[in-house]
Design a protein around this motif. Structure first.
Motif, PDB file in Angstrom:
ATOM      1  N   LYS A 246      -6.747   4.426  -9.742  1.00 26.37           N
ATOM      2  CA  LYS A 246      -6.506   5.779  -9.238  1.00 26.37           C
ATOM      3  C   LYS A 246      -5.410   6.489 -10.018  1.00 26.37           C
ATOM      4  O   LYS A 246      -5.424   7.708 -10.153  1.00 26.37           O
ATOM      5  CB  LYS A 246      -6.134   5.729  -7.756  1.00 26.37           C
TER       6      LYS A 246
ATOM      7  N   LYS B 275       0.834  -1.195   0.000  1.00 31.29           N
ATOM      8  CA  LYS B 275       0.000   0.000   0.000  1.00 31.29           C
ATOM      9  C   LYS B 275       0.870   1.247   0.000  1.00 31.29           C
ATOM     10  O   LYS B 275       1.807   1.363   0.760  1.00 31.29           O
ATOM     11  CB  LYS B 275      -0.911   0.008   1.230  1.00 31.29           C
TER      12      LYS B 275
ATOM     13  N   GLU C  96      -1.519   6.545  -0.808  1.00 33.45           N
ATOM     14  CA  GLU C  96      -2.847   6.797  -1.355  1.00 33.45           C
ATOM     15  C   GLU C  96      -3.640   5.521  -1.649  1.00 33.45           C
ATOM     16  O   GLU C  96      -4.842   5.496  -1.531  1.00 33.45           O
ATOM     17  CB  GLU C  96      -2.709   7.589  -2.661  1.00 33.45           C
ATOM     18  N   GLY C  97      -2.954   4.448  -2.103  1.00 37.03           N
ATOM     19  CA  GLY C  97      -3.681   3.256  -2.517  1.00 37.03           C
ATOM     20  C   GLY C  97      -2.762   2.060  -2.646  1.00 37.03           C
ATOM     21  O   GLY C  97      -1.659   2.050  -2.118  1.00 37.03           O
ATOM     22  N   TRP C  98      -3.212   1.061  -3.382  1.00 38.77           N
ATOM     23  CA  TRP C  98      -2.506  -0.205  -3.556  1.00 38.77           C
ATOM     24  C   TRP C  98      -1.895  -0.226  -4.945  1.00 38.77           C
ATOM     25  O   TRP C  98      -2.600  -0.104  -5.941  1.00 38.77           O
ATOM     26  CB  TRP C  98      -3.477  -1.359  -3.353  1.00 38.77           C
TER      27      TRP C  98
ATOM     28  N   GLU D 100      -2.155   1.966  -9.824  1.00 42.24           N
ATOM     29  CA  GLU D 100      -2.611   2.141  -8.442  1.00 42.24           C
ATOM     30  C   GLU D 100      -4.123   1.957  -8.340  1.00 42.24           C
ATOM     31  O   GLU D 100      -4.888   2.568  -9.092  1.00 42.24           O
ATOM     32  CB  GLU D 100      -2.244   3.535  -7.959  1.00 42.24           C
ATOM     33  N   TYR D 101      -4.516   1.092  -7.405  1.00 43.27           N
ATOM     34  CA  TYR D 101      -5.927   0.830  -7.114  1.00 43.27           C
ATOM     35  C   TYR D 101      -6.272   1.371  -5.732  1.00 43.27           C
ATOM     36  O   TYR D 101      -5.400   1.533  -4.887  1.00 43.27           O
ATOM     37  CB  TYR D 101      -6.218  -0.676  -7.147  1.00 43.27           C
ATOM     38  N   GLY D 102      -7.559   1.574  -5.479  1.00 43.16           N
ATOM     39  CA  GLY D 102      -8.015   2.098  -4.201  1.00 43.16           C
ATOM     40  C   GLY D 102      -8.138   1.064  -3.105  1.00 43.16           C
ATOM     41  O   GLY D 102      -8.098   1.399  -1.927  1.00 43.16           O
ATOM     42  N   THR D 103      -8.291  -0.223  -3.487  1.00 43.32           N
ATOM     43  CA  THR D 103      -8.482  -1.251  -2.468  1.00 43.32           C
ATOM     44  C   THR D 103      -7.529  -2.430  -2.692  1.00 43.32           C
ATOM     45  O   THR D 103      -7.076  -2.680  -3.818  1.00 43.32           O
ATOM     46  CB  THR D 103      -9.922  -1.807  -2.466  1.00 43.32           C
ATOM     47  N   SER D 104      -7.282  -3.136  -1.643  1.00 41.94           N
ATOM     48  CA  SER D 104      -6.446  -4.333  -1.695  1.00 41.94           C
ATOM     49  C   SER D 104      -7.069  -5.399  -2.585  1.00 41.94           C
ATOM     50  O   SER D 104      -6.360  -6.087  -3.331  1.00 41.94           O
ATOM     51  CB  SER D 104      -6.255  -4.881  -0.274  1.00 41.94           C
TER      52      SER D 104
END
Length: 95
Positions: free
Chosen positions: A34, A2, A5-7, A54-58
């Motif tokens: 993202k 992480k 900001e994100g994953w 980059e993604y917002g969630t795991s």
């Protein structure tokens, strides 16, 4: 795994003529993206062979790693994994 900001996942073996749109469209099916970053060679202007997505969630990032690894983009087989390690290395001997 992480970032602040994100994953973030790292994508390797990206074709030198791939665009951010190509990478975005390929990875959008795994979740809300993202940010996409392609590093360009200053001399040639071509992609250096990797991208950061980059993604917002795991869960979204994990899905991309599991399902996109080994997929093909512009006739090249992609490698996909998490960009960051689990966390800092813990060393013994402290107070």
């Amino acid at each position: 795994m992480k970032s602040a900001e994100g994953w973030v996942v790292i994508v390797t073996n990206v074709h030198e003529e791939a665009s951010e749109d190509d990478v975005y469209e390929h990875f959008a099916e795994f979740g809300q993206i993202k940010n996409v970053h392609l590093n360009l060679d200053r001399r040639t202007g071509f992609v250096k062979g990797y991208a950061l997505v980059e993604y917002g969630t795991s869960d979204e990032a994990s899905g991309a790693v599991q399902r996109a690894h080994g997929s093909t983009l512009l006739d090249q087989t992609l490698g996909v994994s998490f960009a960051f390690a689990q966390g800092p290395i813990k060393r013994g001997g402290g107070k």
